[in-house]
Design an enzyme around this catalytic site. Structure first.
Site, PDB file in Angstrom:
ATOM      1  N   ASN A   1      76.662  45.637  35.458  1.00 55.90           N
ATOM      2  CA  ASN A   1      76.317  46.304  36.727  1.00 55.90           C
ATOM      3  C   ASN A   1      75.325  47.423  36.410  1.00 55.90           C
ATOM      4  O   ASN A   1      75.701  48.462  35.879  1.00 55.90           O
ATOM      5  CB  ASN A   1      77.592  46.870  37.363  1.00 55.90           C
ATOM      6  CG  ASN A   1      77.305  47.680  38.616  1.00 55.90           C
ATOM      7  OD1 ASN A   1      76.190  47.656  39.139  1.00 55.90           O
ATOM      8  ND2 ASN A   1      78.307  48.407  39.103  1.00 55.90           N
TER       9      ASN A   1
ATOM     10  N   LYS B   1      73.704  49.240  38.435  1.00 55.09           N
ATOM     11  CA  LYS B   1      73.729  50.297  39.451  1.00 55.09           C
ATOM     12  C   LYS B   1      72.290  50.680  39.844  1.00 55.09           C
ATOM     13  O   LYS B   1      71.398  49.841  39.823  1.00 55.09           O
ATOM     14  CB  LYS B   1      74.528  51.506  38.956  1.00 55.09           C
ATOM     15  CG  LYS B   1      75.896  51.111  38.403  1.00 55.09           C
ATOM     16  CD  LYS B   1      76.813  52.268  38.225  1.00 55.09           C
ATOM     17  CE  LYS B   1      78.076  51.799  37.523  1.00 55.09           C
ATOM     18  NZ  LYS B   1      79.134  52.774  37.502  1.00 55.09           N
TER      19      LYS B   1
ATOM     20  N   HIS C   1      83.158  47.678  45.223  1.00 55.83           N
ATOM     21  CA  HIS C   1      83.031  48.604  44.089  1.00 55.83           C
ATOM     22  C   HIS C   1      83.454  50.008  44.544  1.00 55.83           C
ATOM     23  O   HIS C   1      83.153  50.418  45.663  1.00 55.83           O
ATOM     24  CB  HIS C   1      81.587  48.615  43.571  1.00 55.83           C
ATOM     25  CG  HIS C   1      81.467  49.308  42.245  1.00 55.83           C
ATOM     26  ND1 HIS C   1      81.448  50.669  42.145  1.00 55.83           N
ATOM     27  CD2 HIS C   1      81.396  48.826  40.973  1.00 55.83           C
ATOM     28  CE1 HIS C   1      81.360  51.006  40.853  1.00 55.83           C
ATOM     29  NE2 HIS C   1      81.329  49.899  40.130  1.00 55.83           N
TER      30      HIS C   1
ATOM     31  N   GLU D   1      82.319  52.860  43.963  1.00 54.68           N
ATOM     32  CA  GLU D   1      81.240  53.753  44.403  1.00 54.68           C
ATOM     33  C   GLU D   1      80.881  53.491  45.864  1.00 54.68           C
ATOM     34  O   GLU D   1      80.530  54.415  46.605  1.00 54.68           O
ATOM     35  CB  GLU D   1      80.031  53.613  43.470  1.00 54.68           C
ATOM     36  CG  GLU D   1      80.310  54.282  42.126  1.00 54.68           C
ATOM     37  CD  GLU D   1      79.539  53.730  40.950  1.00 54.68           C
ATOM     38  OE1 GLU D   1      78.550  53.003  41.149  1.00 54.68           O
ATOM     39  OE2 GLU D   1      79.940  54.020  39.805  1.00 54.68           O
TER      40      GLU D   1
ATOM     41  N   GLU E   1      89.020  47.844  38.140  1.00 50.03           N
ATOM     42  CA  GLU E   1      88.244  48.977  37.652  1.00 50.03           C
ATOM     43  C   GLU E   1      88.922  50.280  38.064  1.00 50.03           C
ATOM     44  O   GLU E   1      88.685  50.777  39.184  1.00 50.03           O
ATOM     45  CB  GLU E   1      86.840  48.950  38.248  1.00 50.03           C
ATOM     46  CG  GLU E   1      86.041  47.721  37.905  1.00 50.03           C
ATOM     47  CD  GLU E   1      84.553  48.010  37.984  1.00 50.03           C
ATOM     48  OE1 GLU E   1      83.881  47.884  36.964  1.00 50.03           O
ATOM     49  OE2 GLU E   1      84.074  48.401  39.060  1.00 50.03           O
TER      50      GLU E   1
ATOM     51  N   GLY F   1      82.494  55.266  34.246  1.00 53.83           N
ATOM     52  CA  GLY F   1      81.473  56.236  33.869  1.00 53.83           C
ATOM     53  C   GLY F   1      82.014  57.504  33.234  1.00 53.83           C
ATOM     54  O   GLY F   1      81.285  58.489  33.090  1.00 53.83           O
TER      55      GLY F   1
ATOM     56  N   SER G   1      84.239  52.108  31.509  1.00 53.03           N
ATOM     57  CA  SER G   1      83.928  52.591  30.156  1.00 53.03           C
ATOM     58  C   SER G   1      84.216  51.542  29.084  1.00 53.03           C
ATOM     59  O   SER G   1      84.676  51.878  27.984  1.00 53.03           O
ATOM     60  CB  SER G   1      84.668  53.898  29.870  1.00 53.03           C
ATOM     61  OG  SER G   1      84.242  54.895  30.774  1.00 53.03           O
TER      62      SER G   1
HETATM   63  C1  PEP Z   1      81.197  49.993  36.833  1.00 51.73           C
HETATM   64  O1  PEP Z   1      80.761  50.859  37.557  1.00 51.73           O
HETATM   65  O2  PEP Z   1      81.379  48.848  37.291  1.00 51.73           O
HETATM   66  C2  PEP Z   1      81.530  50.332  35.446  1.00 51.73           C
HETATM   67  C3  PEP Z   1      82.405  49.592  34.847  1.00 51.73           C
HETATM   68  O3  PEP Z   1      80.881  51.418  34.891  1.00 51.73           O
HETATM   69  P1  PEP Z   1      81.026  51.994  33.379  1.00 51.73           P
HETATM   70  O4  PEP Z   1      81.105  50.806  32.444  1.00 51.73           O
HETATM   71  O5  PEP Z   1      79.803  52.803  33.173  1.00 51.73           O
HETATM   72  O6  PEP Z   1      82.292  52.770  33.348  1.00 51.73           O
END
Ligand code: PEP
Length: 253
Positions: A11, A13, A97, A99, A169, A175, A215
């Site tokens: 992803n 973003k 997601h 976000e 997630e 993040g 992460s």
């Molecule tokens: C995400 O936003 O889908 C995600 C997993 O981000 P990160 O790997 O940066 O934590």
């Protein structure tokens, strides 16, 4: 071992410019590494056409959109419909997601509408769910995720659900550099699979791929992917760096 093929999805973003997209796709295409898993990238909308072209050239990466409209077409300024995405060769779409839930107030029923609309237009949704930190601290994560499943995912019909990929997630891991432990991921993934089995059937639950996101990096992917119910990863930050993303891909088999 289970029969489910692993998936590593990136992803991107709202990151990268056209030069950086070109470099990243070239690095992924040119790598001689064998892929034992399915690989999907989710670029920003404006680069979708280019990335689909690059991906078609390499022949081993699929492309998804980070979002889609909840309706077929019409007067929705700024929106992009699932039909339009499918029309240019997009195969997957991220839905729910955190976000989008947090910054754009996407609620359960809106997410359910997006799931239905994308499936009706031959896009495979990656349905994202996961609890915020405060919920994890209160030990309420299973109840919280169950509600996300019941109110959005489980509005789908039996014949639709098999097309969906789920991504667990935890919001506190996205993040932050703080990933869920293998035990935390396995507990939630088994829970999600049980919920799907109860609502649909064991056969369906055993087929559905459930990805971990938050992460996930080269240093922790092997342990997470070794969990029985973790079928790969949805990768944010580490998917922007070709070497890291390829490293994570090499750990998914
Ligand atoms: C995400 O936003 O889908 C995600 C997993 O981000 P990160 O790997 O940066 O934590």
């Amino acid at each position: 071992m289970n029969r489910r093929k692993k998936i590593v999805a990136g992803n991107w973003k709202m990151n990268l410019n056209s030069q950086q997209v070109l470099k990243l796709m070239q690095a992924l295409n040119r790598s001689e590494q064998e892929f034992d898993c399915d690989v999907i990238v989710f670029p920003p909308f404006v680069y979708l056409v280019d990335v689909i072209d690059f991906a078609n050239g390499g022949g081993r990466i699929s492309v998804g959109a980070q979002n889609c409209a909840a309706t077929e077409n019409g007067a929705y300024t700024g929106e992009v419909s699932p039909a339009q995405l499918a029309d240019i060769g997009v195969e997957y779409v991220l839905i729910g997601h955190s976000e989008r839930r947090i910054y754009y107030n996407e609620n359960h029923s809106f997410i359910a509408d997006k799931l239905k609309c994308s499936l009706a237009n031959n896009l495979r949704p990656v349905f994202c769910c996961g609890e915020p930190q405060i919920v994890r601290e209160a030990g309420e994560q299973l109840t919280y995720v169950k509600q996300q499943l019941v109110e959005s995912l489980f509005t789908l019909k039996t014949e639709e659900i098999g097309q969906v990929i789920v991504a667990y997630e935890p919001v506190w891991a996205i993040g932050t550099g703080l990933n869920a432990s293998a035990e935390q991921a396995q507990e939630m993934h088994t829970f999600i699979r049980h919920q799907i089995a109860e609502h649909y059937s064991l056969a369906i639950a055993n087929e559905i791929q459930i990805l971990y996101g938050g992460s996930c990096k080269p240093g922790n992917a092997a342990e997470l992917f070794a969990c029985h119910d973790v079928d790969g990863g949805l990768i944010g930050g580490a998917s922007l760096i070709a070497e890291d993303f390829l490293n994570i891909i090499s750990l998914a088999h």
